[in-house]
Motif scaffolding. Structure first.
Motif, PDB file in Angstrom:
ATOM      1  N   MET A  96       0.841  -1.194   0.000  1.00  0.00           N
ATOM      2  CA  MET A  96       0.000   0.000   0.000  1.00  0.00           C
ATOM      3  C   MET A  96       0.876   1.244   0.000  1.00  0.00           C
ATOM      4  O   MET A  96       1.771   1.379   0.831  1.00  0.00           O
ATOM      5  N   VAL A  97       0.659   2.107  -0.950  1.00  0.00           N
ATOM      6  CA  VAL A  97       1.396   3.364  -1.033  1.00  0.00           C
ATOM      7  C   VAL A  97       0.593   4.412  -0.274  1.00  0.00           C
ATOM      8  O   VAL A  97      -0.615   4.531  -0.465  1.00  0.00           O
ATOM      9  N   THR A  98       1.251   5.157   0.584  1.00  0.00           N
ATOM     10  CA  THR A  98       0.569   6.195   1.358  1.00  0.00           C
ATOM     11  C   THR A  98       0.735   7.551   0.679  1.00  0.00           C
ATOM     12  O   THR A  98       1.653   7.742  -0.133  1.00  0.00           O
ATOM     13  N   PRO A  99      -0.125   8.517   1.027  1.00  0.00           N
ATOM     14  CA  PRO A  99       0.079   9.870   0.492  1.00  0.00           C
ATOM     15  C   PRO A  99       1.472  10.410   0.824  1.00  0.00           C
ATOM     16  O   PRO A  99       2.074  11.105   0.006  1.00  0.00           O
ATOM     17  N   GLU A 100       2.005  10.044   1.997  1.00  0.00           N
ATOM     18  CA  GLU A 100       3.355  10.494   2.363  1.00  0.00           C
ATOM     19  C   GLU A 100       4.406   9.930   1.406  1.00  0.00           C
ATOM     20  O   GLU A 100       5.367  10.605   1.065  1.00  0.00           O
ATOM     21  N   ASP A 101       4.205   8.667   0.989  1.00  0.00           N
ATOM     22  CA  ASP A 101       5.126   8.068   0.015  1.00  0.00           C
ATOM     23  C   ASP A 101       5.111   8.865  -1.288  1.00  0.00           C
ATOM     24  O   ASP A 101       6.162   9.181  -1.852  1.00  0.00           O
ATOM     25  N   VAL A 102       3.912   9.161  -1.780  1.00  0.00           N
ATOM     26  CA  VAL A 102       3.787   9.875  -3.052  1.00  0.00           C
ATOM     27  C   VAL A 102       4.417  11.260  -2.930  1.00  0.00           C
ATOM     28  O   VAL A 102       5.123  11.716  -3.827  1.00  0.00           O
ATOM     29  N   ARG A 103       4.194  11.919  -1.788  1.00  0.00           N
ATOM     30  CA  ARG A 103       4.811  13.230  -1.548  1.00  0.00           C
ATOM     31  C   ARG A 103       6.331  13.110  -1.652  1.00  0.00           C
ATOM     32  O   ARG A 103       6.990  13.905  -2.325  1.00  0.00           O
ATOM     33  N   THR A 104       6.900  12.094  -1.020  1.00  0.00           N
ATOM     34  CA  THR A 104       8.349  11.884  -1.049  1.00  0.00           C
ATOM     35  C   THR A 104       8.829  11.623  -2.476  1.00  0.00           C
ATOM     36  O   THR A 104       9.828  12.196  -2.916  1.00  0.00           O
ATOM     37  N   PHE A 105       8.099  10.781  -3.210  1.00  0.00           N
ATOM     38  CA  PHE A 105       8.475  10.476  -4.596  1.00  0.00           C
ATOM     39  C   PHE A 105       8.535  11.766  -5.416  1.00  0.00           C
ATOM     40  O   PHE A 105       9.478  11.986  -6.180  1.00  0.00           O
ATOM     41  N   ILE A 106       7.512  12.612  -5.283  1.00  0.00           N
ATOM     42  CA  ILE A 106       7.452  13.855  -6.068  1.00  0.00           C
ATOM     43  C   ILE A 106       8.582  14.790  -5.642  1.00  0.00           C
ATOM     44  O   ILE A 106       9.298  15.349  -6.479  1.00  0.00           O
ATOM     45  N   GLU A 107       8.770  14.950  -4.320  1.00  0.00           N
ATOM     46  CA  GLU A 107       9.795  15.878  -3.822  1.00  0.00           C
ATOM     47  C   GLU A 107      11.201  15.447  -4.226  1.00  0.00           C
ATOM     48  O   GLU A 107      12.079  16.286  -4.401  1.00  0.00           O
ATOM     49  N   GLN A 108      11.422  14.137  -4.400  1.00  0.00           N
ATOM     50  CA  GLN A 108      12.745  13.660  -4.805  1.00  0.00           C
ATOM     51  C   GLN A 108      13.071  14.068  -6.239  1.00  0.00           C
ATOM     52  O   GLN A 108      14.227  14.214  -6.597  1.00  0.00           O
ATOM     53  N   GLY A 109      12.042  14.258  -7.069  1.00  0.00           N
ATOM     54  CA  GLY A 109      12.300  14.567  -8.468  1.00  0.00           C
ATOM     55  C   GLY A 109      11.893  15.961  -8.912  1.00  0.00           C
ATOM     56  O   GLY A 109      12.085  16.310 -10.069  1.00  0.00           O
ATOM     57  N   LEU A 110      11.318  16.750  -7.985  1.00  0.00           N
ATOM     58  CA  LEU A 110      10.826  18.073  -8.361  1.00  0.00           C
ATOM     59  C   LEU A 110      10.931  18.993  -7.154  1.00  0.00           C
ATOM     60  O   LEU A 110      10.371  18.685  -6.098  1.00  0.00           O
ATOM     61  N   PRO A 111      11.649  20.119  -7.287  1.00  0.00           N
ATOM     62  CA  PRO A 111      11.713  21.041  -6.151  1.00  0.00           C
ATOM     63  C   PRO A 111      10.349  21.694  -5.934  1.00  0.00           C
ATOM     64  O   PRO A 111       9.813  22.327  -6.842  1.00  0.00           O
ATOM     65  N   CYS A 112       9.783  21.505  -4.755  1.00  0.00           N
ATOM     66  CA  CYS A 112       8.440  22.010  -4.457  1.00  0.00           C
ATOM     67  C   CYS A 112       8.501  23.024  -3.318  1.00  0.00           C
ATOM     68  O   CYS A 112       9.155  22.778  -2.310  1.00  0.00           O
ATOM     69  N   GLU A 113       7.788  24.135  -3.487  1.00  0.00           N
ATOM     70  CA  GLU A 113       7.655  25.097  -2.395  1.00  0.00           C
ATOM     71  C   GLU A 113       6.610  24.605  -1.402  1.00  0.00           C
ATOM     72  O   GLU A 113       6.679  24.878  -0.225  1.00  0.00           O
ATOM     73  N   HIS A 114       5.614  23.893  -1.920  1.00  0.00           N
ATOM     74  CA  HIS A 114       4.520  23.402  -1.069  1.00  0.00           C
ATOM     75  C   HIS A 114       3.905  22.200  -1.758  1.00  0.00           C
ATOM     76  O   HIS A 114       3.815  22.161  -2.982  1.00  0.00           O
ATOM     77  N   ILE A 115       3.476  21.235  -0.959  1.00  0.00           N
ATOM     78  CA  ILE A 115       2.811  20.070  -1.539  1.00  0.00           C
ATOM     79  C   ILE A 115       1.819  19.527  -0.523  1.00  0.00           C
ATOM     80  O   ILE A 115       2.124  19.442   0.666  1.00  0.00           O
ATOM     81  N   GLU A 116       0.615  19.238  -0.995  1.00  0.00           N
ATOM     82  CA  GLU A 116      -0.407  18.619  -0.157  1.00  0.00           C
ATOM     83  C   GLU A 116      -0.869  17.372  -0.882  1.00  0.00           C
ATOM     84  O   GLU A 116      -1.093  17.405  -2.086  1.00  0.00           O
ATOM     85  N   LEU A 117      -1.018  16.283  -0.148  1.00  0.00           N
ATOM     86  CA  LEU A 117      -1.436  15.031  -0.768  1.00  0.00           C
ATOM     87  C   LEU A 117      -2.462  14.322   0.074  1.00  0.00           C
ATOM     88  O   LEU A 117      -2.339  14.280   1.295  1.00  0.00           O
ATOM     89  N   ALA A 118      -3.462  13.770  -0.574  1.00  0.00           N
ATOM     90  CA  ALA A 118      -4.454  12.923   0.086  1.00  0.00           C
ATOM     91  C   ALA A 118      -4.671  11.724  -0.815  1.00  0.00           C
ATOM     92  O   ALA A 118      -4.431  11.794  -2.023  1.00  0.00           O
TER      93      ALA A 118
END
Length: 105
Positions: free
Chosen positions: A4-26
């Motif tokens: 099971m992939v959690t929203p926190e996992d997806v946030r980490t995946f995105i942040e590893q490949g894209l510099p983000c000022e802000h990110i919210e995930l559900a």
């Protein structure tokens, strides 16, 4: 095997490949909703912004994340949509915004 992939996992995946000022995930482990704020989105169309997020997710988009609906904003667009207002609500009603009602100099 399905993990099971959690929203926190997806946030980490995105942040590893894209510099983000802000990110919210559900999400529920398969379907996710994201608000992603990145300076890299400046000058890009909505499709190009989404492609950039898919690029950051890479293979995970095919294997682990089955559906991702996203709102992609530049920092300026995020401010226009009231990011500051949301922050103000967190501080609560007696929070100072730099004014001095006590009559300071």
């Amino acid at each position: 095997r399905a993990t099971m992939v959690t929203p926190e996992d997806v946030r980490t995946f995105i942040e590893q490949g894209l510099p983000c000022e802000h990110i919210e995930l559900a999400g529920d482990g398969q379907h996710f909703q994201a608000l992603i704020v990145s300076a890299e989105f400046r000058g890009k169309s909505r499709v190009q912004r989404h492609q950039r997020v898919y690029q950051a997710l890479g293979e995970r988009m095919r294997e682990e994340v089955h559906a991702l609906s996203m709102q992609t904003l530049t920092p300026e667009e995020w401010q226009e949509q009231g990011a500051g207002a949301a922050e103000g609500r967190k501080r609560g009603p007696g929070a100072s915004r730099g004014s001095d009602p006590g009559g300071g100099r």
